[in-house]
Every structure is written in C-alpha cells, then in structure tokens.
Design an enzyme around this catalytic site. Structure first.
Site, PDB file in Angstrom:
ATOM      1  N   ASN A   1       0.854  -1.194   0.000  1.00  0.00           N
ATOM      2  CA  ASN A   1       0.000   0.000   0.000  1.00  0.00           C
ATOM      3  C   ASN A   1       0.887   1.240   0.000  1.00  0.00           C
ATOM      4  O   ASN A   1       2.113   1.133   0.053  1.00  0.00           O
ATOM      5  CB  ASN A   1      -0.994  -0.016   1.183  1.00  0.00           C
ATOM      6  CG  ASN A   1      -0.296  -0.047   2.523  1.00  0.00           C
ATOM      7  OD1 ASN A   1       0.769   0.559   2.689  1.00  0.00           O
ATOM      8  ND2 ASN A   1      -0.868  -0.750   3.486  1.00  0.00           N
TER       9      ASN A   1
ATOM     10  N   ASP B   1       1.355  -8.779   1.195  1.00  0.00           N
ATOM     11  CA  ASP B   1       2.263  -7.860   1.897  1.00  0.00           C
ATOM     12  C   ASP B   1       2.567  -8.373   3.307  1.00  0.00           C
ATOM     13  O   ASP B   1       3.728  -8.429   3.729  1.00  0.00           O
ATOM     14  CB  ASP B   1       1.589  -6.481   1.947  1.00  0.00           C
ATOM     15  CG  ASP B   1       2.514  -5.375   2.399  1.00  0.00           C
ATOM     16  OD1 ASP B   1       3.737  -5.523   2.277  1.00  0.00           O
ATOM     17  OD2 ASP B   1       2.003  -4.350   2.874  1.00  0.00           O
TER      18      ASP B   1
HETATM   19  P1  ADP Z   1      -4.065  -6.015  -3.064  1.00  0.00           P
HETATM   20  O1  ADP Z   1      -4.235  -5.091  -1.899  1.00  0.00           O
HETATM   21  O2  ADP Z   1      -3.103  -5.461  -4.112  1.00  0.00           O
HETATM   22  O3  ADP Z   1      -5.358  -6.482  -3.628  1.00  0.00           O
HETATM   23  P2  ADP Z   1      -3.654  -8.576  -1.689  1.00  0.00           P
HETATM   24  O4  ADP Z   1      -2.435  -8.999  -0.944  1.00  0.00           O
HETATM   25  O5  ADP Z   1      -4.918  -8.426  -0.927  1.00  0.00           O
HETATM   26  O6  ADP Z   1      -3.228  -7.235  -2.458  1.00  0.00           O
HETATM   27  O7  ADP Z   1      -3.921  -9.595  -2.874  1.00  0.00           O
HETATM   28  C1  ADP Z   1      -3.149  -9.651  -4.051  1.00  0.00           C
HETATM   29  C2  ADP Z   1      -3.061 -11.097  -4.498  1.00  0.00           C
HETATM   30  O8  ADP Z   1      -2.078 -11.774  -3.706  1.00  0.00           O
HETATM   31  C3  ADP Z   1      -4.350 -11.901  -4.336  1.00  0.00           C
HETATM   32  O9  ADP Z   1      -4.546 -12.658  -5.530  1.00  0.00           O
HETATM   33  C4  ADP Z   1      -4.045 -12.825  -3.161  1.00  0.00           C
HETATM   34  O10 ADP Z   1      -4.742 -14.055  -3.270  1.00  0.00           O
HETATM   35  C5  ADP Z   1      -2.563 -13.052  -3.362  1.00  0.00           C
HETATM   36  N1  ADP Z   1      -1.789 -13.546  -2.222  1.00  0.00           N
HETATM   37  C6  ADP Z   1      -2.025 -13.459  -0.903  1.00  0.00           C
HETATM   38  N2  ADP Z   1      -1.030 -14.039  -0.197  1.00  0.00           N
HETATM   39  C7  ADP Z   1      -0.122 -14.509  -1.119  1.00  0.00           C
HETATM   40  C8  ADP Z   1       1.115 -15.220  -1.036  1.00  0.00           C
HETATM   41  N3  ADP Z   1       1.651 -15.560   0.129  1.00  0.00           N
HETATM   42  N4  ADP Z   1       1.757 -15.536  -2.208  1.00  0.00           N
HETATM   43  C9  ADP Z   1       1.225 -15.182  -3.403  1.00  0.00           C
HETATM   44  N5  ADP Z   1       0.077 -14.510  -3.542  1.00  0.00           N
HETATM   45  C10 ADP Z   1      -0.598 -14.183  -2.406  1.00  0.00           C
END
Ligand code: ADP
Length: 170
Positions: free
Chosen positions: A27, A37
């Site tokens: 963010n 994140d």
């Molecule tokens: P944003 O705020 O950009 O939407 P998110 O972290 O909520 O970011 O989600 C972005 C993508 O990362 C989603 O598709 C989520 O399923 C995925 N995600 C979450 N944890 C992991 C991880 N450990 N490795 C890879 N992808 C992940």
C-alpha cells in the site's frame, strides 16, 4: 519470436520463491498490510519494515526496491496497485504501470528472474480476469523489447487464478 517460453505460471506462496526479485503488492505507506504484503513481511523479518521506512512511501502505479532479508529471493520490489473503483478511475493504466515499473527496476538492477503476485486482485478488488489481461499483456510487451529480466513468473495463490493465467497465455 515468441517470448512465452520466458514466462511461467505457478500456484503457491510467493515468499517461497528463489528468484532474483519477488514483487510485493503493497500500500502507499509501504509499512505493511494484509494479504501478500503481510506474508512477505512476516517471512522477510523486521529488517524489511526498517528498509521500507526509509523509502518514505510509494505512489500508486510506482515501485521501489529493497533487499529481501530472510527470504530466499534476492530483492523485493514493492509496488502499489490501484484500488478498484469500477474501472473509470485509471485503474488499468495504474495496474499496467505497476508491472511496467517493476520490470524497469528489475532491468536497472540487472535481475534475471522476477515473480509477480496477482496485484490488486485481493483486498483492492480488481476483477481477476481483467487484471490477468493487463498483467500478461504488459509482461509480453516488455519481454518482446527487453532482454532483462530473462524470466517472469506469475505466482498465483489459488488454482482458479492459475487457470486464468494459463488460459490467457495459451
Ligand atoms: P491487493 O491489496 O493489491 O489487492 P492482496 O495482498 O490483498 O493485495 O492480494 C493480491 C493477491 O495476492 C491476491 O490474488 C491474493 O490471493 C494473493 N496472495 C495473498 N497471499 C499470497 C502469497 N503468500 N503468495 C502469493 N500470492 C498471495
């Protein structure tokens, strides 16, 4: 000459990937959040948060690089995807910019391999198919014009996302 042999799709946890850089969907504060994140900061350890503090935030669509500390990856490229507001608030351009700026930084640092999560498609609510189209088209265009990074991984967190990317890449 096709560039698709330089792209792969995996389903799994991006924090486990041993690549030159993983991309973090952060963010604007770069000071940690949920989703990917949170997972990256937990796995990298507290030094990552300290490094991010020095960066003084990041604009939506831009990216900044740090070391990766306890992660197997070499670097973390932190990018800030757009929040989905219905599609008329420059979301596609901003998402395209996230992929493009991350690739530019990877090239600048002479990194050979980079892995992207599905930026903006979690908490930020970007429709998954549309985000996949932006991600794949931006990466293909980049690879057609640049030798670095040599290899790009789309790291999907669900089998459904993996299917979208595999279908899009044919
Ligand atoms: P944003 O705020 O950009 O939407 P998110 O972290 O909520 O970011 O989600 C972005 C993508 O990362 C989603 O598709 C989520 O399923 C995925 N995600 C979450 N944890 C992991 C991880 N450990 N490795 C890879 N992808 C992940």
């Amino acid at each position: 000459m096709t560039v698709k042999h330089r792209i792969c799709v995996v389903v799994g946890d991006i924090t486990r990937l041993d690549v030159d850089a993983i991309v973090n969907a952060a963010n604007n504060s770069l000071l940690g959040g949920g989703g990917v994140d949170g997972a990256i900061h937990r796995a990298a350890g507290p030094e990552l948060l300290a490094a991010c503090r020095d960066l003084k935030g990041c604009e939506t669509g831009d990216a900044k690089i740090t070391r990766a500390y306890q992660l197997p990856a070499g670097h973390v490229i932190h990018t800030v995807g757009p929040v989905w507001h219905g599609g008329n608030a420059d979301e596609p351009e901003l998402l395209r910019s996230c992929y493009g700026r991350s690739l530019e930084i990877a090239k600048e640092y002479e990194l050979r391999s980079i892995a992207f999560p599905c930026i903006s498609t979690g908490i930020y609510g970007y429709p998954k198919q549309q985000a996949c189209d932006v991600a794949v088209s931006t990466v293909i265009e980049w690879l057609a014009q640049n030798a670095l990074p040599e290899a790009v991984t789309f790291c999907c967190f669900s089998e459904d996302d993996g299917q979208l990317y595999r279908a899009r890449l044919g």
